[in-house]
Motif scaffolding. Structure first.
Motif, PDB file in Angstrom:
ATOM      1  N   ALA A  28      -9.900  -0.363   6.491  1.00 53.54           N
ATOM      2  CA  ALA A  28     -10.990  -0.669   6.053  1.00 53.54           C
ATOM      3  C   ALA A  28     -11.485  -1.020   4.653  1.00 53.54           C
ATOM      4  O   ALA A  28     -12.092  -1.807   4.502  1.00 53.54           O
ATOM      5  CB  ALA A  28     -11.966   0.939   6.508  1.00 53.54           C
ATOM      6  N   ASP A  29     -10.736  -0.190   3.842  1.00 53.07           N
ATOM      7  CA  ASP A  29     -10.902  -0.477   2.165  1.00 53.07           C
ATOM      8  C   ASP A  29     -10.414  -1.981   2.056  1.00 53.07           C
ATOM      9  O   ASP A  29     -10.896  -2.689   1.198  1.00 53.07           O
ATOM     10  CB  ASP A  29      -9.885   0.476   1.513  1.00 53.07           C
ATOM     11  CG  ASP A  29     -10.704   2.016   1.532  1.00 53.07           C
ATOM     12  OD1 ASP A  29     -11.891   2.019   1.698  1.00 53.07           O
ATOM     13  OD2 ASP A  29     -10.030   2.934   1.304  1.00 53.07           O
ATOM     14  N   ILE A  81      -1.387  -3.590   1.714  1.00 54.91           N
ATOM     15  CA  ILE A  81      -2.009  -5.017   0.754  1.00 54.91           C
ATOM     16  C   ILE A  81      -2.682  -5.659   1.698  1.00 54.91           C
ATOM     17  O   ILE A  81      -3.399  -6.553   1.145  1.00 54.91           O
ATOM     18  CB  ILE A  81      -1.021  -5.476  -0.186  1.00 54.91           C
ATOM     19  CG1 ILE A  81       0.067  -6.119   0.566  1.00 54.91           C
ATOM     20  CG2 ILE A  81      -0.501  -4.548  -1.105  1.00 54.91           C
ATOM     21  CD1 ILE A  81       1.052  -6.978  -0.112  1.00 54.91           C
ATOM     22  N   GLY A  82      -2.528  -5.733   3.201  1.00 50.24           N
ATOM     23  CA  GLY A  82      -2.761  -6.403   4.046  1.00 50.24           C
ATOM     24  C   GLY A  82      -2.636  -6.111   5.319  1.00 50.24           C
ATOM     25  O   GLY A  82      -1.919  -5.018   5.727  1.00 50.24           O
ATOM     26  N   PHE A  83      -3.374  -6.562   6.458  1.00 48.81           N
ATOM     27  CA  PHE A  83      -3.391  -6.080   7.711  1.00 48.81           C
ATOM     28  C   PHE A  83      -3.820  -7.182   8.688  1.00 48.81           C
ATOM     29  O   PHE A  83      -4.610  -8.112   8.441  1.00 48.81           O
ATOM     30  CB  PHE A  83      -4.072  -4.746   8.026  1.00 48.81           C
ATOM     31  CG  PHE A  83      -5.450  -4.880   8.111  1.00 48.81           C
ATOM     32  CD1 PHE A  83      -6.012  -4.898   9.462  1.00 48.81           C
ATOM     33  CD2 PHE A  83      -6.130  -4.891   6.960  1.00 48.81           C
ATOM     34  CE1 PHE A  83      -7.449  -4.997   9.706  1.00 48.81           C
ATOM     35  CE2 PHE A  83      -7.732  -5.080   6.988  1.00 48.81           C
ATOM     36  CZ  PHE A  83      -8.117  -4.921   8.575  1.00 48.81           C
ATOM     37  N   GLY A  84      -3.515  -6.950  10.005  1.00 49.43           N
ATOM     38  CA  GLY A  84      -4.219  -7.889  10.978  1.00 49.43           C
ATOM     39  C   GLY A  84      -3.944  -7.114  12.163  1.00 49.43           C
ATOM     40  O   GLY A  84      -2.994  -6.221  12.466  1.00 49.43           O
ATOM     41  N   VAL A 120      -6.104  -9.473   3.654  1.00 50.69           N
ATOM     42  CA  VAL A 120      -5.125  -9.423   2.638  1.00 50.69           C
ATOM     43  C   VAL A 120      -6.140  -8.954   1.162  1.00 50.69           C
ATOM     44  O   VAL A 120      -7.147  -9.784   0.965  1.00 50.69           O
ATOM     45  CB  VAL A 120      -4.405 -10.650   2.250  1.00 50.69           C
ATOM     46  CG1 VAL A 120      -3.337 -10.313   1.163  1.00 50.69           C
ATOM     47  CG2 VAL A 120      -3.374 -10.986   3.430  1.00 50.69           C
ATOM     48  N   THR A 121      -5.654  -8.101   0.774  1.00 48.97           N
ATOM     49  CA  THR A 121      -6.352  -7.601  -0.568  1.00 48.97           C
ATOM     50  C   THR A 121      -6.502  -8.942  -1.729  1.00 48.97           C
ATOM     51  O   THR A 121      -5.440  -9.483  -1.890  1.00 48.97           O
ATOM     52  CB  THR A 121      -6.030  -6.442  -1.129  1.00 48.97           C
ATOM     53  OG1 THR A 121      -6.886  -5.862  -2.183  1.00 48.97           O
ATOM     54  CG2 THR A 121      -4.710  -6.558  -2.027  1.00 48.97           C
ATOM     55  N   PRO A 122      -7.601  -9.201  -2.159  1.00 51.75           N
ATOM     56  CA  PRO A 122      -7.514 -10.161  -3.272  1.00 51.75           C
ATOM     57  C   PRO A 122      -6.531 -10.490  -4.016  1.00 51.75           C
ATOM     58  O   PRO A 122      -5.862 -11.737  -4.303  1.00 51.75           O
ATOM     59  CB  PRO A 122      -8.862 -10.150  -3.725  1.00 51.75           C
ATOM     60  CG  PRO A 122      -9.624  -9.371  -2.764  1.00 51.75           C
ATOM     61  CD  PRO A 122      -8.954  -8.554  -2.287  1.00 51.75           C
TER      62      PRO A 122
END
Length: 200
Positions: A28-29, A81-84, A120-122
């Motif tokens: 969520a973050d 750092i990322g997810f799907g 993915v986090t920026p």
């Protein structure tokens, strides 16, 4: 400079439905960091586009799509750092009664993967991580077709999905008075999706 295809500091891990609950706060973050244009938009929460709504969505999908539900996460230096996540689903469930008649019969007859989130986090975008997460989902679920919803104003996400080969299939609303999304569709080739290329 290291290219996305040769990075060794990013690891992709795959999780089943029983492993998702402890990861929900972290994803969520990441989702919030990757979608500031949504989180900061007035009315987004009432449209179901908020961190609490995402948490409810993920846990609801885990409950109702146990068969084949897959979460993939990218880690760098032990930090996500990322997810799907995605799951196999029926055309009736995914497209809904209004859009279903517009979907060609050969598409409706194929194995379908509903891609629900990919973020993915920026600081780690444009390094091939989104492509690798997507490829991991395709490998785990093995669909003939993949489909997703994207907001028309999400230009970063749409650019990634265009590069992956997704094509516009029609407008879609989760509820009659909800926001309109673009529904995108991808035919999965027999060749694996390459893990490189600039994306988020």
């Amino acid at each position: 400079m290291t290219t996305p295809s040769t990075r060794t500091d990013v690891v992709i891990r795959t999780y089943g439905p029983g492993q998702v609950a402890p990861l929900v706060d972290t994803i969520a973050d990441i989702w919030a960091d990757a979608h500031p244009e949504i989180v900061d938009t007035p009315g987004a929460a009432t449209d179901g586009l908020s961190v609490p709504a995402l948490r409810r969505q993920v846990l609801g999908h885990v409950r109702h799509h146990q068969e084949g539900f897959t979460l993939v996460a990218a880690y760098a230096h032990s930090s996500m750092i990322g997810f799907g996540y995605a799951f196999p689903c029926t055309p009736e469930y995914w497209y809904g009664p209004e859009l279903l008649p517009q979907i060609p019969e050969h598409v409706r007859a194929g194995r379908l993967m509903g891609l629900c989130e990919l973020a993915v986090t920026p600081a780690w975008q444009n390094q091939g991580i989104g492509t690798r997460l997507h490829a991991a989902l395709l490998k785990a679920i093995n669909p003939e077709w993949a489909s997703l919803l994207v907001r028309p104003d999400n230009t970063t996400g749409r650019a990634l999905y265009d590069r992956l080969g997704y094509r516009y299939a029609g407008p879609y609303r989760n509820t009659p008075d909800g926001p309109e999304f673009d529904l995108l569709l991808l035919r999965i080739d027999s060749e694996p999706v390459p893990p490189d290329g600039g994306d988020r």
